[in-house]
Structure formats: structure tokens, C-alpha cells
Design a protein around this motif. Structure first.
Motif, PDB file in Angstrom:
ATOM      1  N   ILE A   1       7.380   3.636  -6.069  1.00 33.10           N
ATOM      2  CA  ILE A   1       7.581   3.885  -4.631  1.00 33.10           C
ATOM      3  C   ILE A   1       6.911   5.207  -4.229  1.00 33.10           C
ATOM      4  CG2 ILE A   1       9.291   4.336  -2.823  1.00 33.10           C
ATOM      5  CD1 ILE A   1      11.067   2.255  -4.072  1.00 33.10           C
ATOM      6  N   LEU A   2       7.366   6.307  -4.824  1.00 34.33           N
ATOM      7  CA  LEU A   2       6.853   7.611  -4.383  1.00 34.33           C
ATOM      8  C   LEU A   2       5.396   7.835  -4.805  1.00 34.33           C
ATOM      9  CD1 LEU A   2       7.459  10.281  -2.985  1.00 34.33           C
ATOM     10  CD2 LEU A   2       8.252  11.187  -5.163  1.00 34.33           C
ATOM     11  N   TRP A   3       5.133   7.658  -6.112  1.00 30.09           N
ATOM     12  CA  TRP A   3       3.769   7.907  -6.587  1.00 30.09           C
ATOM     13  C   TRP A   3       2.780   6.958  -5.903  1.00 30.09           C
ATOM     14  CZ3 TRP A   3       0.822   4.343  -9.560  1.00 30.09           C
ATOM     15  CH2 TRP A   3      -0.425   4.820  -9.974  1.00 30.09           C
ATOM     16  N   TRP A   4       3.149   5.687  -5.866  1.00 31.25           N
ATOM     17  CA  TRP A   4       2.226   4.725  -5.280  1.00 31.25           C
ATOM     18  C   TRP A   4       1.923   5.068  -3.828  1.00 31.25           C
ATOM     19  CZ3 TRP A   4      -1.370   1.444  -6.356  1.00 31.25           C
ATOM     20  CH2 TRP A   4      -1.853   0.631  -5.336  1.00 31.25           C
ATOM     21  N   PHE A   5       2.970   5.418  -3.080  1.00 28.76           N
ATOM     22  CA  PHE A   5       2.787   5.743  -1.670  1.00 28.76           C
ATOM     23  C   PHE A   5       1.865   6.960  -1.506  1.00 28.76           C
ATOM     24  CE2 PHE A   5       4.026   8.077   2.159  1.00 28.76           C
ATOM     25  CZ  PHE A   5       3.817   7.101   3.115  1.00 28.76           C
TER      26      PHE A   5
ATOM     27  N   ILE B   1      -2.507   0.462   2.481  1.00 33.54           N
ATOM     28  CA  ILE B   1      -1.707   1.534   3.089  1.00 33.54           C
ATOM     29  C   ILE B   1      -0.631   0.919   3.994  1.00 33.54           C
ATOM     30  CG2 ILE B   1      -1.788   3.497   4.677  1.00 33.54           C
ATOM     31  CD1 ILE B   1      -4.557   4.170   3.556  1.00 33.54           C
ATOM     32  N   ALA B   2      -1.043  -0.089   4.767  1.00 27.15           N
ATOM     33  CA  ALA B   2      -0.076  -0.754   5.648  1.00 27.15           C
ATOM     34  C   ALA B   2       1.026  -1.416   4.826  1.00 27.15           C
ATOM     35  CB  ALA B   2      -0.789  -1.789   6.516  1.00 27.15           C
ATOM     36  N   PHE B   3       0.664  -1.964   3.680  1.00 17.88           N
ATOM     37  CA  PHE B   3       1.659  -2.577   2.788  1.00 17.88           C
ATOM     38  C   PHE B   3       2.612  -1.521   2.230  1.00 17.88           C
ATOM     39  CE2 PHE B   3       2.573  -2.869  -1.764  1.00 17.88           C
ATOM     40  CZ  PHE B   3       3.442  -3.945  -1.795  1.00 17.88           C
ATOM     41  N   SER B   4       2.096  -0.321   1.986  1.00 10.39           N
ATOM     42  CA  SER B   4       2.876   0.696   1.272  1.00 10.39           C
ATOM     43  C   SER B   4       3.869   1.438   2.158  1.00 10.39           C
ATOM     44  CB  SER B   4       1.927   1.712   0.623  1.00 10.39           C
ATOM     45  OG  SER B   4       1.043   1.049  -0.249  1.00 10.39           O
ATOM     46  N   PHE B   5       3.613   1.479   3.460  1.00  9.90           N
ATOM     47  CA  PHE B   5       4.546   2.203   4.326  1.00  9.90           C
ATOM     48  C   PHE B   5       5.979   1.659   4.259  1.00  9.90           C
ATOM     49  CE2 PHE B   5       1.260   4.812   6.044  1.00  9.90           C
ATOM     50  CZ  PHE B   5       1.936   5.904   6.566  1.00  9.90           C
ATOM     51  N   PRO B   6       6.175   0.340   4.273  1.00  5.08           N
ATOM     52  CA  PRO B   6       7.554  -0.152   4.172  1.00  5.08           C
ATOM     53  C   PRO B   6       8.256   0.296   2.886  1.00  5.08           C
ATOM     54  CG  PRO B   6       6.105  -1.907   4.880  1.00  5.08           C
ATOM     55  CD  PRO B   6       5.239  -0.761   4.524  1.00  5.08           C
ATOM     56  N   LEU B   7       7.472   0.457   1.805  1.00  5.42           N
ATOM     57  CA  LEU B   7       8.100   0.861   0.555  1.00  5.42           C
ATOM     58  C   LEU B   7       8.834   2.181   0.734  1.00  5.42           C
ATOM     59  CD1 LEU B   7       5.268   0.102  -2.056  1.00  5.42           C
ATOM     60  CD2 LEU B   7       7.182  -1.355  -1.376  1.00  5.42           C
ATOM     61  N   ILE B   8       8.188   3.120   1.391  1.00  8.98           N
ATOM     62  CA  ILE B   8       8.789   4.451   1.510  1.00  8.98           C
ATOM     63  C   ILE B   8       9.765   4.496   2.690  1.00  8.98           C
ATOM     64  CG2 ILE B   8       7.108   5.649   3.013  1.00  8.98           C
ATOM     65  CD1 ILE B   8       8.171   7.136  -0.261  1.00  8.98           C
ATOM     66  N   PHE B   9       9.449   3.806   3.781  1.00 12.53           N
ATOM     67  CA  PHE B   9      10.350   3.829   4.937  1.00 12.53           C
ATOM     68  C   PHE B   9      11.671   3.132   4.622  1.00 12.53           C
ATOM     69  CE2 PHE B   9       8.475   5.020   9.209  1.00 12.53           C
ATOM     70  CZ  PHE B   9       7.520   5.841   8.664  1.00 12.53           C
TER      71      PHE B   9
END
Lengths: 499, 187
Positions: A93-97, A398-406
Motif C-alpha cells: 500500500i504505502l511503498w507502492w503508492f 496512478i489512478a488505480f493506486s489512489f484508492p489503495l491509500i485513500f
């Protein structure tokens, strides 16, 4: 012109820092206004001093290595539930984002600067953690240990990384949800990196094997940071070639690059050795516009773009989507639906390796037909236009990754206090409840991100068409099938994210 | 940036904006507001139905059940959260914005779909390995963001074509090739 000069020497070497603090300008693919460059070593006080310190890389890698080991320990001895284990939350989550949204677009392959995988291998290979060695046996002027074999020529491309990454991602559900699987994969990469460093010279593992490196190489083309030589003439007259062969000040480029002739980010790991070895201080770190490197060199890189785009689509469906069947198939190690998994894996591989490239080829072929004029080599058009999938793919990721952190970012706060999921409360935040951070705003972030990706894809695609077809009419006609395909792909992501 | 470049950018932005507005304006709700009663079954790691489509203004009543373990139901943008116990006709409903309030035990969850767009409902109670990715979708029509997004993307395509045609190709002859990875042989 406030301090800008247009460099007349293509390609992008040979810019001379003039005017206000190191701003330079360069010609652009397809013509148009020259693109700017900003010499960061000239404008940021202390940065030149910092990048020339031999201890710099050790200072950033070592803490990362310590954390990496702690994560592995947590993965082995901690909770098997992913969202209660720090290895899953911090890595996936964090590193990937941070990697995909900040490091890659703004700092190129800076992750490779701090990556702990090659730490032991490089140490054993060099016989030094910080200093340098000169003499024989070794590579160039640097004394090195190990077998120092050359990497096989047939494998000197990123096909291994392509298949390795696709293979890993086929099992992504297990990888990103089960701590022990993450331990095996990350720990395994660590061991492989160490062994390969002892057998092959320099960073063969990073350049040709590491699955993360493969997509970093592709997407770093978009990055706003580059290491380049300042003046080509200085390099051409340089007899030392320390950047290549190493010298008392540093190691020859571990990434098999000739830094003074480097004109793409792809295979530069930002180790800063060339900044240390250059006797003329002719290497520098520059800020530049987004999507400045636009040349795809071979089919291995094109296919990396296809694979990454397909995976972004597949992950958006499997992990973010609501479909039970796909989740069950992808999660076969728990559901036992191995038949479904075989279908899922086959679809993934077929889409990434055959269907998307096939459709892409069709649109390139049609574009060549519509563009008319003198016959153009299909390979040239295919490779040139395949770059369009780089900005589109990166922004889709990037668009895919935002939900991971939000959505799941609040787990970071709780696992900080209880990294192994064992009931600890080190910082008093172990009971921090799962709290999505304004998930309703995600769609408003994702749509513009996809729009930016599509904009750069269309722009670079059209510029390439101009460079090959010449006239406006032919360029538009030639690029139109691919432009429609790119827009359709962007709309497909849009449908998944907000539709 | 030269004046012609500024004009080109301005015209392009106008075309994209116009097509965004048209795209956002086009979607329509498919009928007058009504009461919709829907049974949502939760199981590891998905909901059935995966997607719920309603119109803006509809009153939505959800009967939430679990087929295996304890699940959660967090509906983004609607300040609604429920805990679904297996084999229980009741769910514990709370508002995430008011954590001090005690959860209510209810047979159905009810809300008015007053915000349009796509909103996800997610499991808020750790239910297994894939728990963070357990979600479903509530689509409240008209989905103007989707329409506007498609309009914007189509607008980019149109703007690119128009501007290239109107303003010509400028300097299309200068193709700068940044030529490759240049692997080297170590001396």
C-alpha cells in the motif's frame, strides 16, 4: 527569451547551462518549442556536495535494508491476515503508492538508489560498502570480486523481466494479501540478487532480472528527473572515461551505461557514481518536462508497455472491482477454484502478450495505410507509437493506486503500533479504526489523472506521426486509428473507475 | 509561450470543456424517484448483487445478510456503515461521522440516493485475506461524471484534430531521436 537558449545539437546531449541558473532548452520530438531543462546541481545549494559523497547511497540504502528485514520478520512471525501485518501494508500500500505516484513521475528510478535487494551482492562484489577499489581483477579500472562474468547477450533485454513480472502478477492476490507469500517473493529476490552479483558483473540482476526494475525502466521515461552530461564536447575529449571504467573516485557505471552518451532514463539507476567519477564535473542532475524520453528501443520495451497496461486493467477489475467470480478465480489458493484460476491466468497472459499487442498492431497497420505516402517500416511505426502506452499506462496505474491509500491508508497508522498483528500497542495507535479518507473524492482524482495520461499519449503519438508522415493531413489520418484506440482504452478505465 | 501557442492551447481547452459539459449533460435518470428494496448478500470477498443501480432521489432499502462470516458494509459518501452478522435478521447500523453514537439494530438499511455517480460499498470488518478488496458498487443515475469524462476524452481527440488542421503542423520535420539504451562493453 529569459535565459533560455535553443540547443542546436541533437539529440539531447550538449546543452550548455546559460542564463538564469542553469536553465537550458532542447529540441523536441516532432519539432515545436524547445523543451526546458533545469540543472538541479546548479540551483539547489548543497546538492552537488551531497551527490558527490561516497557514503550517500549507503546512507539511504542501509536504513531501508533494516526496515526490509524487519518487514520480513513480521511476515514470517506476524499475523497471516494481510491488513494486520506491516509487510503487506507498508510494501503493497504505502511503498507502492509512493513509488508509482511520486518516485517514478518525479524522481525517475530513485527507488533503485535506495533499493535494498542488491545491498549484499554489491558489497561482496566490490569488497567495499562505501569506498572504491582500483586494480585487477575486476571490471574496467575497478577491482571487483566474484566471477564477473558477462551477462549472456541473448538475455540482454527486458524479456526476462517482462515474463517474471507477468508471472508474479498472475499470483498477485496471494502476493498482496498473504504476508508469507510476500516474504518468499521479496526474500527470494534478495537471494537471487546476491547470487547473481557474485556470478555476473555489476548490476546484471537489476538490469535484466529484477521484475520491479522492468517497469521502472519503462515508466522512468516519463520522469521529470534525469542524469545527463552537460557538454558533449567535454565527454568526447575526455580520456579518463571514469564514468564508464571507474577510477579512484568511484565505480564505473554499474548499470552497463555509458553515462556521457546516455539519452534516456530507462537504464539509469540514479546511483550517482558518474557524478562522482567525472573528472570534469560534466555530469549533472536535471529537472525536465514530463514525458521527455519518447523513444522505445525494442520489442521487449513495447511488450512491457502492453503488459503494464493490461495489468493495470486486470488489477482494477480483480482488486478494485465488485465481481465475485474474478476474485474467486484469482484467489484460488483460498477458494480452490484452480480451473477458474487457469482461465484467469490464461486470459491475463493472452491479453497482455497477444490481444492488446494484436489490436495495437492492427491500428498501426491501418494508420500506415491511411497515412499514405512513401512506405514506412511497420516496425518503426509500431515501436515509435508504442510509447503512447507509457504515459497512458503510468497514469492508469496512478489512478488505480489512489484508492489503495485513500481507502486502506488508515491501516498504516494501526500497524505502526502493532506491526506483527500480535496485540502490541507501541505508539498507542493500534486501535485506530479503519477510516477511509474521503473515498467519494477518488473519482474526481481518477478522471483527471486518466485525462492527463490520454493527453500525453495523444500528444506524443501525434508528434511521432508528424515526424514520420510529414504533412498534417497524413499525420492525422495515420495516427487516427491509434488515437481512437487510446481514447477507447482510457474510456475503458473510466468505466471501471467511475462508470 | 508565443501568442499563437497560447491561442492554440486556449482553443483546445475550450473544445475539451465544451465536450465535457455536453457529455455531463447527456446522461438521464431512467424514471421518477421510487422506493427500491434490494437484498444484498455478503460473502468472502464480494457482495451479491455486485452493482446496484438506482436513480437520483430513489429511496433505497437494503436487506443485508451474510453467508459466511461477519462482514461490514461501509457506503462511501452516504455516511453509512453496518455490521452484518451471519444468520441474524438484524444489522448494526452506525454513522462513521458520529462515532460517539451507539449503533442501531435494524432489519433494513435505508437512505435516499441524493448524490449521483458511482459509490463503492466496502467491507469494514476484517473478514479474511482479501478483506481490503471486498467491495460492491452503487451507481446513482444520472452518472454525470462518467458522461463528462467520456466527453472530455472525446473532446481531446476532437480538439487535437481540429487544431492540427486549423493551425498546421508547425515543424513536423524535426524528429529528434533519442537513440536508445547504449549498453557498452567495459574496457
Amino acid at each position: 527569451m529569459t535565459g533560455k537558449t535553443q540547443n542546436a545539437d541533437p539529440p539531447n546531449e550538449g546543452t550548455v547551462a546559460v542564463g538564469d541558473k542553469g536553465r537550458t532548452a532542447q529540441p523536441r520530438v516532432g519539432g515545436g518549442s524547445p523543451a526546458w531543462r533545469l540543472d538541479l546541481l546548479a540551483v539547489i545549494p548543497g546538492l552537488r556536495w551531497l551527490v558527490k559523497r561516497r557514503w550517500l547511497q549507503f546512507a539511504v540504502v542501509f536504513p531501508n535494508l533494516v526496515f526490509f528485514y524487519l518487514f520480513l520478520i513480521a511476515g514470517v512471525f506476524g499475523s497471516p491476515v494481510g491488513n494486520r501485518n506491516i509487510i503487506i501494508i507498508f510494501v503493497w500500500i504505502l511503498w507502492w503508492f509512493l513509488l508509482i505516484t511520486l518516485m517514478v513521475p518525479f524522481a525517475s528510478r530513485v527507488w533503485c538508489t535506495v533499493c535494498p535487494f542488491p545491498f549484499f551482492g554489491e558489497w561482496l562484489q566490490r569488497g567495499a560498502l562505501i569506498g572504491t577499489r582500483v586494480g585487477k581483477p575486476g571490471v574496467g579500472r575497478n577491482r571487483m570480486f566474484g566471477l564477473n562474468l558477462r551477462w549472456p547477450k541473448a538475455l540482454s533485454n527486458i524479456w526476462l523481466q517482462n515474463f517474471g513480472f507477468l508471472g508474479l502478477c498472475t499470483f498477485s492476490v496471494a502476493l498482496v494479501t498473504r504476508p508469507i507469500v510476500s516474504v518468499f517473493v521479496l526474500g527470494g529476490l534478495f537471494v537471487v540478487a546476491t547470487i547473481l552479483h557474485l556470478v555476473f558483473r555489476q548490476r546484471a540482476f537489476c538490469n535484466y532480472v529484477c521484475p520491479v526494475s522492468g517497469f521502472l525502466s519503462l515508466y522512468s521515461m516519463t520522469s521529470m528527473l534525469e542524469v545527463r552530461s552537460k557538454e558533449a564536447e567535454v565527454c568526447s575529449k575526455c580520456a579518463d572515461k571514469g564514468c564508464l571504467a571507474g577510477n579512484e573516485s568511484g565505480w564505473g557505471c554499474p548499470w552497463f551505461m555509458y553515462p556521457s552518451r546516455m539519452d534516456r532514463n530507462n537504464y539509469c539507476g540514479l546511483c550517482t557514481e558518474c557524478l562522482k567519477t567525472c573528472p570534469y564535473d560534466n555530469m549533472t542532475l536535471r529537472l525536465r518536462p514530463f514525458c521527455s524520453d519518447t523513444r522505445i528501443k525494442g520489442y521487449d520495451e513495447s511488450w512491457k508497455a502492453f503488459i503494464m497496461l493490461t495489468l493495470a486493467l486486470a488489477y482494477s477489475m480483480t482488486l478494485l472491482g465488485p465481481w465475485a467470480t474474478i476474485k474467486d478465480w484469482a484467489n484460488a489458493s483460498e477458494t480452490g477454484q484452480w480451473g477458474g484460476f487457469a482461465l484467469y491466468a490464461a486470459s491475463l497472459w493472452m491479453s497482455a502478450l497477444c490481444i492488446l499487442p494484436g489490436v495495437f498492431f492492427g491500428s498501426v497497420w491501418l494508420g500506415r495505410l491511411l497515412g499514405g505516402g512513401a512506405p514506412k517500416p511497420l516496425k518503426d511505426l509500431f515501436l515509435g507509437w508504442s510509447y503512447t502506452l507509457v504515459p497512458l499506462g503510468l497514469l492508469a496505474w496512478i489512478a488505480f493506486s489512489f484508492p489503495l491509500i485513500f481507502v486502506n491508508g488508515s491501516y498504516i497508522i494501526s500497524v505502526l503500533s502493532d506491526p506483527m498483528g500480535r496485540g502490541w500497542d507501541l505508539l498507542g495507535t493500534a486501535d485506530f479504526k479503519w477510516t477511509p479518507y474521503h473515498p467519494e473524492l477518488l473519482a474526481w482524482i481518477q478522471v483527471p489523472l486518466l485525462g492527463i495520461g490520454l493527453f500525453f499519449a495523444l500528444r506524443t503519438g501525434y508528434r511521432f506521426a508528424q515526424s514520420r508522415f510529414g504533412s498534417t493531413r497524413s499525420s492525422i489520418l495515420g495516427f487516427s486509428p491509434l488515437a481512437v484506440l487510446l481514447t477507447a482504452i482510457a474510456c475503458g478505465f473510466l468505466r471501471l473507475f467511475v462508470g | 509561450m508565443s501568442r499563437s501557442e497560447l491561442l492554440r492551447w486556449g482553443a483546445g481547452v475550450l473544445v475539451v470543456l465544451a465536450s465535457t459539459v455536453i457529455g455531463a449533460w447527456m446522461p438521464r435518470a431512467s424514471g421518477p424517484p421510487q422506493v427500491r428494496r434490494i437484498e444484498v448478500k455478503a460473502r468472502q470477498y464480494a457482495y451479491d448483487p455486485p452493482t446496484i443501480e438506482v436513480n437520483q432521489g430513489d429511496t433505497v432499502r437494503l436487506k443485508l445478510t451474510s453467508q459466511d462470516v461477519v462482514h461490514g458494509f461501509y457506503l462511501e459518501a452516504y455516511d453509512l456503515q453496518a455490521t452484518i452478522m451471519p444468520q441474524s435478521p438484524y444489522v448494526e447500523v452506525s454513522r462513521p461521522s458520529r462515532p460517539e453514537e451507539k449503533p442501531e439494530k435494524l432489519e433494513e438499511v435505508e437512505f435516499v440516493a441524493d448524490r449521483t455517480g458511482k459509490f463503492r460499498y466496502r467491507c469494514s470488518h476484517t473478514c479474511g485475506t482479501m478483506h481490503p478488496f471486498m467491495s460492491g458498487e452503487l451507481v446513482v443515475k444520472p452518472n454525470r461524471l462518467l458522461g463528462g469524462g467520456v466527453g472530455a476524452f472525446a473532446g481531446m481527440l476532437i480538439a487535437g484534430c481540429l487544431l492540427a488542421c486549423v493551425l498546421g503542423n508547425g515543424s513536423g520535420e524535426a524528429a529528434v531521436a533519442n537513440s536508445g539504451r547504449s549498453p557498452h562493453a567495459i574496457p
